[in-house]
Write a protein that holds these residues in place. Sequence first.
Motif, PDB file in Angstrom:
ATOM      1  N   LEU A 142       8.183  16.891  34.205  1.00  0.00           N
ATOM      2  CA  LEU A 142       9.400  17.557  33.744  1.00  0.00           C
ATOM      3  C   LEU A 142       9.981  16.759  32.572  1.00  0.00           C
ATOM      4  O   LEU A 142      10.766  15.829  32.749  1.00  0.00           O
ATOM      5  CB  LEU A 142      10.397  17.695  34.899  1.00  0.00           C
ATOM      6  CG  LEU A 142       9.842  18.419  36.140  1.00  0.00           C
ATOM      7  CD1 LEU A 142      10.840  18.379  37.281  1.00  0.00           C
ATOM      8  CD2 LEU A 142       9.456  19.848  35.798  1.00  0.00           C
ATOM      9  N   GLU A 143       9.545  17.153  31.370  1.00  0.00           N
ATOM     10  CA  GLU A 143       9.879  16.424  30.132  1.00  0.00           C
ATOM     11  C   GLU A 143      11.390  16.266  29.942  1.00  0.00           C
ATOM     12  O   GLU A 143      11.859  15.186  29.579  1.00  0.00           O
ATOM     13  CB  GLU A 143       9.283  17.141  28.916  1.00  0.00           C
ATOM     14  CG  GLU A 143       7.790  17.330  28.952  1.00  0.00           C
ATOM     15  CD  GLU A 143       7.016  16.086  28.565  1.00  0.00           C
ATOM     16  OE1 GLU A 143       7.620  15.145  28.005  1.00  0.00           O
ATOM     17  OE2 GLU A 143       5.806  16.067  28.843  1.00  0.00           O
ATOM     18  N   GLU A 144      12.135  17.328  30.184  1.00  0.00           N
ATOM     19  CA  GLU A 144      13.590  17.273  29.994  1.00  0.00           C
ATOM     20  C   GLU A 144      14.226  16.256  30.945  1.00  0.00           C
ATOM     21  O   GLU A 144      15.128  15.518  30.566  1.00  0.00           O
ATOM     22  CB  GLU A 144      14.206  18.668  30.199  1.00  0.00           C
ATOM     23  CG  GLU A 144      15.703  18.710  29.991  1.00  0.00           C
ATOM     24  CD  GLU A 144      16.151  18.315  28.583  1.00  0.00           C
ATOM     25  OE1 GLU A 144      17.302  17.840  28.452  1.00  0.00           O
ATOM     26  OE2 GLU A 144      15.382  18.456  27.612  1.00  0.00           O
ATOM     27  N   ASN A 145      13.730  16.201  32.171  1.00  0.00           N
ATOM     28  CA  ASN A 145      14.268  15.234  33.134  1.00  0.00           C
ATOM     29  C   ASN A 145      13.885  13.803  32.764  1.00  0.00           C
ATOM     30  O   ASN A 145      14.662  12.873  33.009  1.00  0.00           O
ATOM     31  CB  ASN A 145      13.819  15.575  34.550  1.00  0.00           C
ATOM     32  CG  ASN A 145      14.544  16.787  35.095  1.00  0.00           C
ATOM     33  OD1 ASN A 145      15.395  17.365  34.436  1.00  0.00           O
ATOM     34  ND2 ASN A 145      14.200  17.176  36.305  1.00  0.00           N
ATOM     35  N   ARG A 173      13.718  12.792  29.725  1.00  0.00           N
ATOM     36  CA  ARG A 173      14.712  12.473  28.680  1.00  0.00           C
ATOM     37  C   ARG A 173      16.081  12.168  29.298  1.00  0.00           C
ATOM     38  O   ARG A 173      16.728  11.201  28.924  1.00  0.00           O
ATOM     39  CB  ARG A 173      14.833  13.624  27.675  1.00  0.00           C
ATOM     40  CG  ARG A 173      13.766  13.617  26.602  1.00  0.00           C
ATOM     41  CD  ARG A 173      14.061  14.599  25.476  1.00  0.00           C
ATOM     42  NE  ARG A 173      13.908  15.997  25.872  1.00  0.00           N
ATOM     43  CZ  ARG A 173      12.737  16.621  26.042  1.00  0.00           C
ATOM     44  NH1 ARG A 173      11.616  15.971  25.853  1.00  0.00           N
ATOM     45  NH2 ARG A 173      12.706  17.878  26.399  1.00  0.00           N
ATOM     46  N   LYS A 174      16.496  13.010  30.254  1.00  0.00           N
ATOM     47  CA  LYS A 174      17.797  12.792  30.913  1.00  0.00           C
ATOM     48  C   LYS A 174      17.856  11.420  31.584  1.00  0.00           C
ATOM     49  O   LYS A 174      18.878  10.750  31.546  1.00  0.00           O
ATOM     50  CB  LYS A 174      18.045  13.859  31.984  1.00  0.00           C
ATOM     51  CG  LYS A 174      18.491  15.183  31.465  1.00  0.00           C
ATOM     52  CD  LYS A 174      18.735  16.122  32.634  1.00  0.00           C
ATOM     53  CE  LYS A 174      18.983  17.532  32.167  1.00  0.00           C
ATOM     54  NZ  LYS A 174      19.094  18.456  33.315  1.00  0.00           N
ATOM     55  N   ARG A 203      16.050   8.875  30.767  1.00  0.00           N
ATOM     56  CA  ARG A 203      15.617   7.840  29.813  1.00  0.00           C
ATOM     57  C   ARG A 203      14.388   7.092  30.346  1.00  0.00           C
ATOM     58  O   ARG A 203      14.298   5.870  30.260  1.00  0.00           O
ATOM     59  CB  ARG A 203      16.753   6.878  29.492  1.00  0.00           C
ATOM     60  CG  ARG A 203      17.898   7.546  28.763  1.00  0.00           C
ATOM     61  CD  ARG A 203      18.997   6.544  28.414  1.00  0.00           C
ATOM     62  NE  ARG A 203      20.161   7.220  27.900  1.00  0.00           N
ATOM     63  CZ  ARG A 203      21.187   7.648  28.644  1.00  0.00           C
ATOM     64  NH1 ARG A 203      21.179   7.466  29.936  1.00  0.00           N
ATOM     65  NH2 ARG A 203      22.205   8.254  28.090  1.00  0.00           N
ATOM     66  N   LYS A 205       7.058   8.288  29.280  1.00  0.00           N
ATOM     67  CA  LYS A 205       5.812   8.654  29.953  1.00  0.00           C
ATOM     68  C   LYS A 205       5.035   7.402  30.361  1.00  0.00           C
ATOM     69  O   LYS A 205       4.379   7.392  31.396  1.00  0.00           O
ATOM     70  CB  LYS A 205       4.957   9.549  29.059  1.00  0.00           C
ATOM     71  CG  LYS A 205       5.382  10.988  29.097  1.00  0.00           C
ATOM     72  CD  LYS A 205       4.343  11.862  28.429  1.00  0.00           C
ATOM     73  CE  LYS A 205       4.765  13.299  28.564  1.00  0.00           C
ATOM     74  NZ  LYS A 205       3.814  14.212  27.918  1.00  0.00           N
ATOM     75  N   GLU A 207      16.716  20.011  37.577  1.00  0.00           N
ATOM     76  CA  GLU A 207      16.794  20.268  36.133  1.00  0.00           C
ATOM     77  C   GLU A 207      18.111  19.817  35.593  1.00  0.00           C
ATOM     78  O   GLU A 207      19.088  19.769  36.221  1.00  0.00           O
ATOM     79  CB  GLU A 207      16.603  21.755  35.847  1.00  0.00           C
ATOM     80  CG  GLU A 207      15.209  22.210  36.236  1.00  0.00           C
ATOM     81  CD  GLU A 207      15.061  23.705  36.157  1.00  0.00           C
ATOM     82  OE1 GLU A 207      15.626  24.314  35.233  1.00  0.00           O
ATOM     83  OE2 GLU A 207      14.409  24.261  37.029  1.00  0.00           O
TER      84      GLU A 207
END
Length: 173
Positions: free
Chosen positions: A111-114, A116-117, A119, A122, A173
């Motif tokens: 979950l890419e957005e999570n 980012r959230k 921080r 990968k 999300e």
Amino acid sequence: MEEWFKFSWDAFGAIILTAVGIYIAVIIMTRICGKRSFSKMSSFDFAMTVAVGSIIATTVLSKTVSLTDGIVGIVTVYLLQMGAAFARRNDTVKKVMDNTPLLLMDGETILEENLRKGRVTKSDLRAKLREANVTELSEVRAVIFETTGDISVLHKQHNRPIDDFLLNGVARE
């Protein structure tokens, strides 16, 4: 620079007595307030641990902070911790004080957005997957960024679903 290498029996004795005194105060307060004082279940618990360590170091090594000052500081921090634990029983207060666990992977899906959230990179995620002995992404049921900053990896086991209790409160999300 010479001051660093100066030795004084008075200072030596004061450090020993202060260290013993503050150590006893921490032990007593931990026994009164419980082991939660040194857990890392929330950011407040972490702050407690850092504050106690700082007070101990300052009390033992400072020439201007007395043992009494250190004990008052220790007792105050423990009382604040107990007050925070009590206040967190209220759901509104708990939401303000605590971070929310965050789902980083849902099965094999990152979950890419999570990320980012939270921080989380990968490469951080990969490291945690390796640490959890994951050899294929298909082995992953869920990866959760916990309120403590730890990352938990839940493995698939015989296609059994994850108990809802374990994902309660985890932001998807």
